[in-house]
Each structure stands twice: as structure tokens, then as C-alpha cells.
Design a protein around this motif. Structure first.
Motif, PDB file in Angstrom:
ATOM      1  N   GLU A   1       5.265  72.344  58.283  1.00  0.00           N
ATOM      2  CA  GLU A   1       4.704  72.913  57.060  1.00  0.00           C
ATOM      3  C   GLU A   1       4.148  74.308  57.337  1.00  0.00           C
ATOM      4  O   GLU A   1       3.772  74.618  58.466  1.00  0.00           O
ATOM      5  N   PRO A   2       4.120  75.161  56.307  1.00  0.00           N
ATOM      6  CA  PRO A   2       3.601  76.516  56.495  1.00  0.00           C
ATOM      7  C   PRO A   2       2.090  76.510  56.720  1.00  0.00           C
ATOM      8  O   PRO A   2       1.395  75.534  56.411  1.00  0.00           O
ATOM      9  N   LEU A   3       1.622  77.603  57.256  1.00  0.00           N
ATOM     10  CA  LEU A   3       0.184  77.792  57.473  1.00  0.00           C
ATOM     11  C   LEU A   3      -0.270  78.993  56.640  1.00  0.00           C
ATOM     12  O   LEU A   3       0.349  80.056  56.694  1.00  0.00           O
ATOM     13  N   GLN A   4      -1.336  78.821  55.883  1.00  0.00           N
ATOM     14  CA  GLN A   4      -1.901  79.958  55.156  1.00  0.00           C
ATOM     15  C   GLN A   4      -2.883  80.686  56.064  1.00  0.00           C
ATOM     16  O   GLN A   4      -3.759  80.049  56.668  1.00  0.00           O
TER      17      GLN A   4
ATOM     18  N   ASP B   1      -9.404  91.251  54.516  1.00  0.00           N
ATOM     19  CA  ASP B   1      -9.509  91.878  53.186  1.00  0.00           C
ATOM     20  C   ASP B   1      -9.176  90.907  52.055  1.00  0.00           C
ATOM     21  O   ASP B   1      -9.092  91.310  50.896  1.00  0.00           O
ATOM     22  N   GLY B   2      -8.961  89.635  52.389  1.00  0.00           N
ATOM     23  CA  GLY B   2      -8.707  88.627  51.364  1.00  0.00           C
ATOM     24  C   GLY B   2      -7.237  88.406  51.064  1.00  0.00           C
ATOM     25  O   GLY B   2      -6.894  87.494  50.303  1.00  0.00           O
ATOM     26  N   HIS B   3      -6.374  89.232  51.639  1.00  0.00           N
ATOM     27  CA  HIS B   3      -4.931  89.086  51.392  1.00  0.00           C
ATOM     28  C   HIS B   3      -4.420  87.839  52.106  1.00  0.00           C
ATOM     29  O   HIS B   3      -4.657  87.654  53.300  1.00  0.00           O
ATOM     30  N   ALA B   4      -3.731  86.984  51.368  1.00  0.00           N
ATOM     31  CA  ALA B   4      -3.248  85.730  51.943  1.00  0.00           C
ATOM     32  C   ALA B   4      -1.779  85.831  52.329  1.00  0.00           C
ATOM     33  O   ALA B   4      -0.959  86.376  51.585  1.00  0.00           O
TER      34      ALA B   4
ATOM     35  N   ALA C   1       0.943  80.621  42.557  1.00  0.00           N
ATOM     36  CA  ALA C   1       1.123  79.521  43.507  1.00  0.00           C
ATOM     37  C   ALA C   1       1.021  80.024  44.940  1.00  0.00           C
ATOM     38  O   ALA C   1       1.453  81.132  45.255  1.00  0.00           O
ATOM     39  N   SER C   2       0.450  79.178  45.790  1.00  0.00           N
ATOM     40  CA  SER C   2       0.391  79.469  47.228  1.00  0.00           C
ATOM     41  C   SER C   2       1.654  78.913  47.872  1.00  0.00           C
ATOM     42  O   SER C   2       1.879  77.694  47.904  1.00  0.00           O
ATOM     43  N   LEU C   3       2.458  79.811  48.416  1.00  0.00           N
ATOM     44  CA  LEU C   3       3.700  79.350  49.048  1.00  0.00           C
ATOM     45  C   LEU C   3       3.429  78.502  50.278  1.00  0.00           C
ATOM     46  O   LEU C   3       4.255  77.673  50.668  1.00  0.00           O
ATOM     47  N   ALA C   4       2.274  78.688  50.892  1.00  0.00           N
ATOM     48  CA  ALA C   4       1.922  77.872  52.056  1.00  0.00           C
ATOM     49  C   ALA C   4       1.799  76.394  51.690  1.00  0.00           C
ATOM     50  O   ALA C   4       1.808  75.531  52.564  1.00  0.00           O
TER      51      ALA C   4
END
Ligand code: FES
Length: 100
Positions: free
Chosen positions: A14-17, A22-25, A47-50
């Protein structure tokens, strides 16, 4: 160069966020013995792709199942049509780094 995380932090399945200072994910992927990184935010919605999953070198968004190539950020499946940014990942001393 910007250090993301340790290579061992990225799960195989699974991906990792990773959230930068600076807050950029970002979303970091392990696939086929390599590491990849894209912006975490889907270009189709909030949506968070992570939180999605990787298959055949694509990240599938958890919201509407559109997909992007994890290497280039190009959209691969509708409803995604706008590319996301992809970053070249280098591994050094067990750490993953990108240029930003
Ligand atoms: S929000 Fe990602 S496919 Fe719709």
C-alpha cells in the motif's frame, strides 16, 4: 534534494502518505522493487491517493477509481483526465529522496 522517509517505511502492498513541512502531501509507492512518488491529491477531487491501491504501475483513486501512472503522473483511467505531478525518487543510505 528532499528526504521523504526511509525506504523501509514504505509498505509492499500500500502507498505511504508523506506530508512535507509546508503541508504539501505526497504519496510514495513501492512497486516492482522500485520506489515512486506523486502528489497525494487526486486531480479529480479531494481524495488522498495514498488511500488507494497500486496495480500494474497505476495508482487507483479510492473515490471514483480513476487512475494515474505512478511513474509519470499521466491519467490512465477515467474520470481522471488531468495529470498529477510525479517525482523522480532516488534511494541513498536507505533513505528516499526527491527533487522538488
Ligand atoms: S476524486 Fe479521484 S477519481 Fe474522483
Amino acid at each position: 534534494m528532499l528526504t521523504l522517509c526511509r525506504a523501509s517505511d514504505v509498505p509492499a502492498d500500500e502507498p505511504l502518505q508523506v506530508v512535507l513541512d509546508d503541508g504539501h502531501a505526497l504519496a510514495v509507492y513501492r512497486w516492482n522493487d522500485g520506489f515512486y512518488c506523486t502528489d497525494d491529491l487526486c486531480s479529480h477531487g479531494e481524495a488522498s491517493l495514498a488511500e488507494g491501491y497500486v496495480e500494474n504501475g497505476q495508482i487507483f483513486c479510492p473515490f471514483h477509481m480513476g487512475s494515474f501512472c505512478i511513474s509519470t503522473g499521466e491519467p490512465r483511467a477515467a474520470p481522471c483526465s488531468v495529470p498529477i505531478r510525479a517525482y523522480k525518487v532516488t534511494e541513498q543510505d536507505g533513505e528516499l529522496r526527491i527533487e522538488r
